[in-house]
Structure formats: C-alpha cells, structure tokens
Design an enzyme around this catalytic site. Structure first.
Site, PDB file in Angstrom:
ATOM      1  N   HIS A  12       0.821  -1.203   0.000  1.00  0.00           N
ATOM      2  CA  HIS A  12       0.000   0.000   0.000  1.00  0.00           C
ATOM      3  C   HIS A  12       0.861   1.261   0.000  1.00  0.00           C
ATOM      4  O   HIS A  12       2.030   1.253   0.412  1.00  0.00           O
ATOM      5  CB  HIS A  12      -0.919   0.007   1.229  1.00  0.00           C
ATOM      6  CG  HIS A  12      -0.157   0.004   2.527  1.00  0.00           C
ATOM      7  ND1 HIS A  12       0.389   1.136   3.090  1.00  0.00           N
ATOM      8  CD2 HIS A  12       0.156  -1.015   3.366  1.00  0.00           C
ATOM      9  CE1 HIS A  12       0.995   0.837   4.218  1.00  0.00           C
ATOM     10  NE2 HIS A  12       0.874  -0.468   4.414  1.00  0.00           N
ATOM     11  N   GLU A  92      -2.449  -6.888   7.672  1.00  0.00           N
ATOM     12  CA  GLU A  92      -1.213  -6.524   8.354  1.00  0.00           C
ATOM     13  C   GLU A  92      -1.014  -7.397   9.600  1.00  0.00           C
ATOM     14  O   GLU A  92      -1.974  -7.945  10.153  1.00  0.00           O
ATOM     15  CB  GLU A  92      -1.277  -5.046   8.767  1.00  0.00           C
ATOM     16  CG  GLU A  92      -0.104  -4.524   9.579  1.00  0.00           C
ATOM     17  CD  GLU A  92       1.203  -4.521   8.813  1.00  0.00           C
ATOM     18  OE1 GLU A  92       1.759  -5.620   8.586  1.00  0.00           O
ATOM     19  OE2 GLU A  92       1.670  -3.427   8.453  1.00  0.00           O
TER      20      GLU A  92
END
Length: 219
Positions: A12, A92
């Site tokens: 990202h 994550e």
C-alpha cells in the site's frame, strides 16, 4: 492447471501511520487512510500496472484494511478485466487493538533483538503467525489455478511484512533468509514471473540489511 503468468504483490501507499506513528493512539490500524503522498504513490503504480497487464485479465486479492482498499482503488484498473476479492488472510501483522506509542517503540526494540519472525507483540501476532495464515491463503490460491479460465495475472495488494512472508512461503526461504530482508517501500511492488521451465522467479529481490546467519551454526 491454468497457472498465471504473473503474480504481482503491491505494498500500500504511505498511510497516516507511516507518516505519524502517534495516530495509532487515536485510530485503529485497520482504519488508517492513505496520505496524499500515498495516493500519488498508488496512482503511479497503477500507471505501470495498467501498462503491464494491457488487455489481460486479473484476479485481485486485497487486504481488508482501509489503506490497501484505497490503494487498489487508486490503481484504476479496468473493472471489466478485474475480479477483486477482499482477503483477510493478507492483512497486516496484528500489533494489538490499541497501541501506546512508547510501548510500541519498546516492543519494536524487543522484536529487533528477538527476531521479527518469532517475536509476538503483546495481544498481537508474531511473524510466524502471519506466515501460517499466508500459508492457508496460498493453499486456496493454488486451488484457484485449477479453473481452466483462471486469469493470466494475480494481483495482491497487501502490506510489507506480509509480502515478504508470502515470498518466504512460496520460495521456501529459511527463517535466517527472511530475517535478513527489508520490507519494500510504500507503493513498491514485486512480481513472480512464470518461466519456460514452469518455475516462478522474482523480477527483483528484496533489499538486504544484513547477511543471513543460518541457525544451524555453532556459537
């Protein structure tokens, strides 16, 4: 089995947490947004990926965090050629629900001393835990290749540690090899390319910050 020509892993763009780690005291990790720089990084990656994919179809798997979903949107891929799914197993590493900045910094120091793969954050995950769920995702991904009409490309929009662990699992890297690698930068990507011999190879390696020290050495 219709194996894809490319498996592309994208980290990202820059998030609010990358720019200012005090935000973790006010916002949950999964809700953090891209910064303006992060949106620009994602848009730049999108230009390169649209050129790379051309008219080919894409099977995309995106971490359900806000910053990864925003990154995928900023890629601006042709929706008629993309099959997109949210994939929680690509999220994550969990550092705990709420994070006090000084405590996180202390735990990061502990992790650096203990090892990124084995250290488990209080009320969170270790790298080994993420490795296990990435392995579960890979089993699902392999099964998807059995479809005769599987797209030529797989795209994963995820996080830096998750990218390294995906490659560790795919290429059977040792823990020592994993520990020697750095995360890619925000908005960077790596590709696994299918060769004529039926094997996948990375287009370029992750940067190393140290030389691997095998665990089976004495001393």
């Amino acid at each position: 089995m219709a194996r894809p020509r490319r498996i592309v892993l994208v980290r990202h763009g820059e998030s609010e947490g990358n720019a200012d780690d005090s935000v973790y005291e006010r916002e949950p990790d999964h809700a953090l947004r891209l910064t303006r720089t992060g949106r620009e990084q994602a848009a730049d990656v999108g230009v390169r990926l649209r050129e790379l994919f051309g008219d080919e179809h894409i099977s995309a798997y995106v971490s359900p965090y806000r910053r990864t979903l925003q990154t995928f949107r900023e890629l601006r891929l042709d929706p008629t050629r993309v099959r997109m799914r949210e994939e929680p197993r690509l999220r994550e590493q969990d550092w705990g629900n709420w994070q006090e900045r000084e405590d996180v910094r202390l735990q990061k120091a502990y992790r650096d001393a203990y090892g990124h793969f084995f250290y488990r954050f209080a009320q969170g995950e270790s790298g080994a835990d993420v490795y296990d769920r990435v392995g579960s995702f890979l089993e699902s991904l392999y099964r998807s290749f059995e479809a005769p009409d599987h797209p030529e490309n797989v795209l994963l929009v995820t996080h830096g540690l998750t990218m390294r662990l995906f490659c560790m699992r795919w290429f059977h890297w040792s823990v020592a090899e994993f520990e020697a690698l750095s995360n890619p930068g925000n908005g960077e990507f790596r590709m696994l390319l299918l060769g004529s011999d039926g094997r996948y190879r990375m287009d370029r390696p992750f940067e190393r910050w140290t030389t691997p020290e095998p665990y089976d050495l004495d001393g």
